[in-house]
Design a protein around this motif. Structure first.
Motif, mmCIF file in Angstrom:
data_model
loop_
_atom_site.group_PDB
_atom_site.id
_atom_site.type_symbol
_atom_site.label_atom_id
_atom_site.label_comp_id
_atom_site.label_asym_id
_atom_site.label_seq_id
_atom_site.Cartn_x
_atom_site.Cartn_y
_atom_site.Cartn_z
ATOM 1 N N UNK A 13 0.825 -1.209 0.000
ATOM 2 C CA UNK A 13 0.000 0.000 0.000
ATOM 3 C C UNK A 13 0.858 1.258 0.000
ATOM 4 N N UNK A 14 1.377 1.558 -1.175
ATOM 5 C CA UNK A 14 2.279 2.693 -1.257
ATOM 6 C C UNK A 14 1.541 3.990 -1.519
ATOM 7 N N UNK A 15 0.338 3.856 -2.058
ATOM 8 C CA UNK A 15 -0.355 5.051 -2.518
ATOM 9 C C UNK A 15 -1.724 5.160 -1.861
ATOM 10 N N UNK A 16 -2.238 6.371 -1.760
ATOM 11 C CA UNK A 16 -3.594 6.520 -1.229
ATOM 12 C C UNK A 16 -4.597 5.990 -2.243
ATOM 13 N N UNK A 17 -4.259 6.096 -3.509
ATOM 14 C CA UNK A 17 -5.216 5.748 -4.549
ATOM 15 C C UNK A 17 -4.481 5.274 -5.803
ATOM 16 N N UNK A 18 -4.961 4.200 -6.390
ATOM 17 C CA UNK A 18 -4.442 3.756 -7.692
ATOM 18 C C UNK A 18 -5.563 3.865 -8.712
ATOM 19 N N UNK A 19 -5.242 4.358 -9.882
ATOM 20 C CA UNK A 19 -6.231 4.395 -10.954
ATOM 21 C C UNK A 19 -5.720 3.532 -12.102
ATOM 22 N N UNK A 20 -6.501 2.528 -12.473
ATOM 23 C CA UNK A 20 -6.109 1.603 -13.531
ATOM 24 C C UNK A 20 -6.815 1.966 -14.833
ATOM 25 N N UNK A 21 -6.041 2.086 -15.886
ATOM 26 C CA UNK A 21 -6.601 2.446 -17.185
ATOM 27 C C UNK A 21 -6.231 1.394 -18.229
ATOM 28 N N UNK A 22 -7.121 0.452 -18.543
ATOM 29 C CA UNK A 22 -6.823 -0.500 -19.611
ATOM 30 C C UNK A 22 -6.950 0.219 -20.953
ATOM 31 N N UNK A 23 -6.011 -0.002 -21.858
ATOM 32 C CA UNK A 23 -6.063 0.750 -23.110
ATOM 33 C C UNK A 23 -5.629 -0.092 -24.304
ATOM 34 N N UNK A 83 -2.806 -8.445 -27.426
ATOM 35 C CA UNK A 83 -4.136 -8.008 -27.016
ATOM 36 C C UNK A 83 -4.878 -9.174 -26.342
ATOM 37 N N UNK A 84 -5.166 -9.011 -25.062
ATOM 38 C CA UNK A 84 -5.854 -10.068 -24.312
ATOM 39 C C UNK A 84 -7.326 -9.747 -24.075
ATOM 40 N N UNK A 85 -7.709 -8.497 -24.270
ATOM 41 C CA UNK A 85 -9.076 -8.084 -23.949
ATOM 42 C C UNK A 85 -9.109 -7.351 -22.614
ATOM 43 N N UNK A 86 -10.137 -6.529 -22.465
ATOM 44 C CA UNK A 86 -10.211 -5.631 -21.319
ATOM 45 C C UNK A 86 -10.241 -6.362 -19.973
ATOM 46 N N UNK A 92 -4.671 -7.507 -14.738
ATOM 47 C CA UNK A 92 -3.242 -7.211 -14.593
ATOM 48 C C UNK A 92 -3.051 -5.946 -13.768
ATOM 49 N N UNK A 93 -3.876 -4.951 -14.033
ATOM 50 C CA UNK A 93 -3.792 -3.699 -13.280
ATOM 51 C C UNK A 93 -4.133 -3.902 -11.807
ATOM 52 N N UNK A 94 -5.204 -4.643 -11.547
ATOM 53 C CA UNK A 94 -5.623 -4.877 -10.153
ATOM 54 C C UNK A 94 -4.542 -5.638 -9.384
ATOM 55 N N UNK A 95 -3.863 -6.565 -10.064
ATOM 56 C CA UNK A 95 -2.808 -7.338 -9.408
ATOM 57 C C UNK A 95 -1.635 -6.461 -8.994
ATOM 58 N N UNK A 96 -1.371 -5.423 -9.782
ATOM 59 C CA UNK A 96 -0.173 -4.620 -9.538
ATOM 60 C C UNK A 96 -0.439 -3.325 -8.782
ATOM 61 N N UNK A 97 -1.695 -2.932 -8.680
ATOM 62 C CA UNK A 97 -2.028 -1.658 -8.036
ATOM 63 C C UNK A 97 -1.639 -1.706 -6.568
#
Ligand code: UDP
Ligand code: MG
Length: 221
Positions: A13-23, A83-86, A92-97
């Motif tokens: 928990x390094x950050x107060x907030x993580x924002x994940x943007x799949x693109x 490309x794996x899909x959203x 992947x983002x949730x795992x690393x946030x």
């Protein structure tokens, strides 16, 4: 959470907030998304992270992520090998946030970053999950609206967990909801289903859904 119990913060928990943007192929919208997102987040806390997930884009999406990271320490990115899909990109983002809370948002500004303060208020009120519910769908074809409606009816009838209608993936999850999701060993992921399936206290925030800022939908039937 650990912080309130007088222990040192856990490393994750390094950050107060993580924002994940799949693109996926979002070169046309990424700079504007970054601008609007940063304006909102900077108001709220000093140590947020924006975590882009490049889902095998074929345009300059990855280059844009690289240059944003080079100029802004709040920015990180994950580059998927194809490309794996959203659903997988989000996972992947949730795992690393590494935030106390994690927000998932689309790149194309159909999920307005300006709604984030309301998501945060719901979190502060004590909800584990706060999701955005569209009251209109601008710029979407009748076919997509009709298939979406039929899809939710079907899902509601066959499944044990009720998935709220007109809700995308735009939401805030607190740390314990994220950790619960990370324990789900489901490889064929339908995140909207999993978001509901984990349970916890959940709150809806209504908003008007805009049309895409630029580019075309990557959604496929
Ligand atoms: N997206 C992705 N991988 C894909 C398709 C889409 O990461 O294979 C991302 C896309 O870049 C956007 C979000 O998922 O940030 C939603 O996609 P889109 O706007 O095309 O879907 P729609 O809003 O039309 O349902
Ligand atoms: Mg969209």
């Amino acid at each position: 959470m650990t912080q309130h119990e007088g222990f040192a913060l856990p490393v994750e928990n390094l950050y107060c907030l993580s924002v994940i943007v799949p693109a996926y192929n979002e070169e046309e919208v990424l700079p504007e998304l970054y601008r609007r997102l940063t304006a909102v987040l900077a108001e709220y806390c000093p140590d947020y992270e924006i975590l882009f997930v490049n889902d095998g884009s074929r345009d300059s999406t990855l280059d844009i992520m690289r240059s944003l990271k080079a100029s802004d320490p709040h920015v990180g990115y994950v580059n998927l090998s194809r490309n794996f899909g959203k659903e997988i990109a989000m996972t992947a983002g949730l795992d690393l946030a590494r935030g106390d809370a994690v927000i998932v948002i689309d790149a194309d500004l159909q999920d307005p970053p300006e709604l984030i303060p309301d998501l945060i208020i719901g979190w502060r009120e004590g909800f584990d999950v706060v999701y955005a519910r569209r009251v209109s769908r601008a710029g979407e074809s009748w076919l997509k609206k009709a298939t979406a409606r039929a899809f939710y009816r079907l899902i509601q009838r066959v499944g044990p967990v009720s998935i709220p209608e007109d809700v995308g993936d735009f939401r805030l999850l607190n740390r314990r909801a994220v950790d619960a999701l990370k324990q789900v060993q489901e490889r064929h992921r339908f995140m909207k289903g999993l978001f509901a399936w984990i349970g916890f206290s959940q709150k809806a925030i209504d908003y008007q859904r805009d049309a895409r800022f630029a580019g075309v939908t990557k959604w496929n039937y």
